[in-house]
Write an enzyme that holds these catalytic residues in place. Structure first.
Site, PDB file in Angstrom:
ATOM      1  N   GLY A 188       0.828  -1.202   0.000  1.00  0.00           N
ATOM      2  CA  GLY A 188       0.000   0.000   0.000  1.00  0.00           C
ATOM      3  C   GLY A 188       0.861   1.249   0.000  1.00  0.00           C
ATOM      4  O   GLY A 188       2.072   1.179  -0.218  1.00  0.00           O
ATOM      5  N   LEU A 189       0.207   2.392   0.230  1.00  0.00           N
ATOM      6  CA  LEU A 189       0.969   3.652   0.247  1.00  0.00           C
ATOM      7  C   LEU A 189       1.583   3.834   1.627  1.00  0.00           C
ATOM      8  O   LEU A 189       1.125   4.627   2.429  1.00  0.00           O
ATOM      9  CB  LEU A 189       0.052   4.825  -0.086  1.00  0.00           C
ATOM     10  CG  LEU A 189      -0.130   5.117  -1.574  1.00  0.00           C
ATOM     11  CD1 LEU A 189      -0.972   6.351  -1.761  1.00  0.00           C
ATOM     12  CD2 LEU A 189       1.227   5.301  -2.249  1.00  0.00           C
ATOM     13  N   HIS A 190       2.625   3.062   1.904  1.00  0.00           N
ATOM     14  CA  HIS A 190       3.293   3.160   3.197  1.00  0.00           C
ATOM     15  C   HIS A 190       4.296   4.305   3.168  1.00  0.00           C
ATOM     16  O   HIS A 190       4.348   5.084   2.208  1.00  0.00           O
ATOM     17  CB  HIS A 190       3.920   1.819   3.588  1.00  0.00           C
ATOM     18  CG  HIS A 190       4.970   1.319   2.648  1.00  0.00           C
ATOM     19  ND1 HIS A 190       6.313   1.468   2.897  1.00  0.00           N
ATOM     20  CD2 HIS A 190       4.870   0.699   1.449  1.00  0.00           C
ATOM     21  CE1 HIS A 190       6.991   0.939   1.885  1.00  0.00           C
ATOM     22  NE2 HIS A 190       6.135   0.467   0.995  1.00  0.00           N
ATOM     23  N   ALA A 191       5.098   4.407   4.206  1.00  0.00           N
ATOM     24  CA  ALA A 191       5.930   5.593   4.383  1.00  0.00           C
ATOM     25  C   ALA A 191       6.896   5.869   3.229  1.00  0.00           C
ATOM     26  O   ALA A 191       7.064   7.011   2.827  1.00  0.00           O
ATOM     27  CB  ALA A 191       6.702   5.478   5.699  1.00  0.00           C
ATOM     28  N   ALA A 233       5.179   7.057   0.028  1.00  0.00           N
ATOM     29  CA  ALA A 233       4.580   8.363   0.334  1.00  0.00           C
ATOM     30  C   ALA A 233       5.651   9.458   0.299  1.00  0.00           C
ATOM     31  O   ALA A 233       5.439  10.538  -0.261  1.00  0.00           O
ATOM     32  CB  ALA A 233       3.895   8.330   1.707  1.00  0.00           C
TER      33      ALA A 233
END
Lengths: 87, 153
Positions: A15-18, A21
């Site tokens: 997913g859009l993890h750190a 991002a």
């Protein structure tokens, strides 16, 4: 000013993890255009890591990229690549 | 997912005097060892995993906040340690701001989803500038737990 809205399915495995991002924000910052991300009608600033993380976007989720400005086309091209990459 | 389910007063550190990223992470990991959340034999492994992740890119997310994290196979459910310090720490953040608020997260290696969700609930709270202001000026662990509980819904 050109405004581009593009629906994208998040492909990042976790997913859009750190990390994606941060990469997204670093890339968005290179452009003058405003960058926003919408998920389930929640709109956040695409130039803020905090904002992107707060969406909790997982792999397979649909998000909408909303980019407005003179360099919107180029920005969408680059930003899209991060969202569909495997990072 | 409720953030308060992961917030424990014993896993909160207010007013830490560390100035460096490494020292901060070390002290927060020690807190987990002290509270028997991770065995002392794993302490170095946890710290090196956190530092390895920082090398890939800083986990500072802006506005003086950082979310250092690691996924580890011996962690069974997510662990959280919160630190609020008066002195800012150089965290190599993108916006150049010093970090005074840290949410350290250790997650099971397999749970990609819950890891991202935990970061999402934390970021959602932090997005509120009034919440963030109050968090930065908090004076005790009890108050911090209460601040989170009353603001998470």
């Amino acid at each position: 000013m050109p405004k581009i809205e593009k629906e994208i399915t998040v492909k990042n495995k976790q997913g859009l993890h750190a990390r994606p991002a941060a990469l997204f924000v670093q890339t968005a910052a290179k452009f003058d255009s405003s960058v926003k991300i919408e998920k389930n009608s929640e709109l956040v600033d695409g130039k803020s890591i905090m904002g992107i993380l707060s969406l909790g976007a997982e792999s397979g989720n649909k998000i909408k990229l909303i980019v407005e400005g003179e360099d919107a086309n180029a920005a969408v091209d680059e930003l899209k690549r991060i969202l569909i990459s495997g990072i | 997912m409720k953030l308060s389910d992961y917030v424990f007063e014993k896993q909160i550190l207010i007013g830490g005097s560390f100035k460096k990223k490494r020292d901060a992470l070390k002290e927060l990991v020690s807190l987990l060892v002290k509270n028997k959340k991770i065995p002392v034999s794993r302490k170095d492994k946890v710290l090196s995993s956190l530092l390895a992740r920082e090398k890939l890119g800083s986990t500072a997310i802006g506005k003086g906040v950082a979310l250092p994290h690691a996924r580890l196979d011996f962690i069974k459910k997510p662990l959280l340690v919160i630190s609020v310090s008066a002195k800012g720490i150089d965290f190599d953040s993108l916006d150049g701001e010093l970090v005074s608020v840290i949410f350290l997260i250790l997650s099971p290696k397999s749970s990609g989803g819950s890891h991202v969700k935990l970061m999402a609930v934390i970021s959602r709270l932090l997005r509120d500038k009034f919440f963030l202001e109050r968090l930065k000026s908090i004076s005790g662990s009890k108050d911090l737990k209460k601040l989170i509980t009353t603001n998470e819904n």
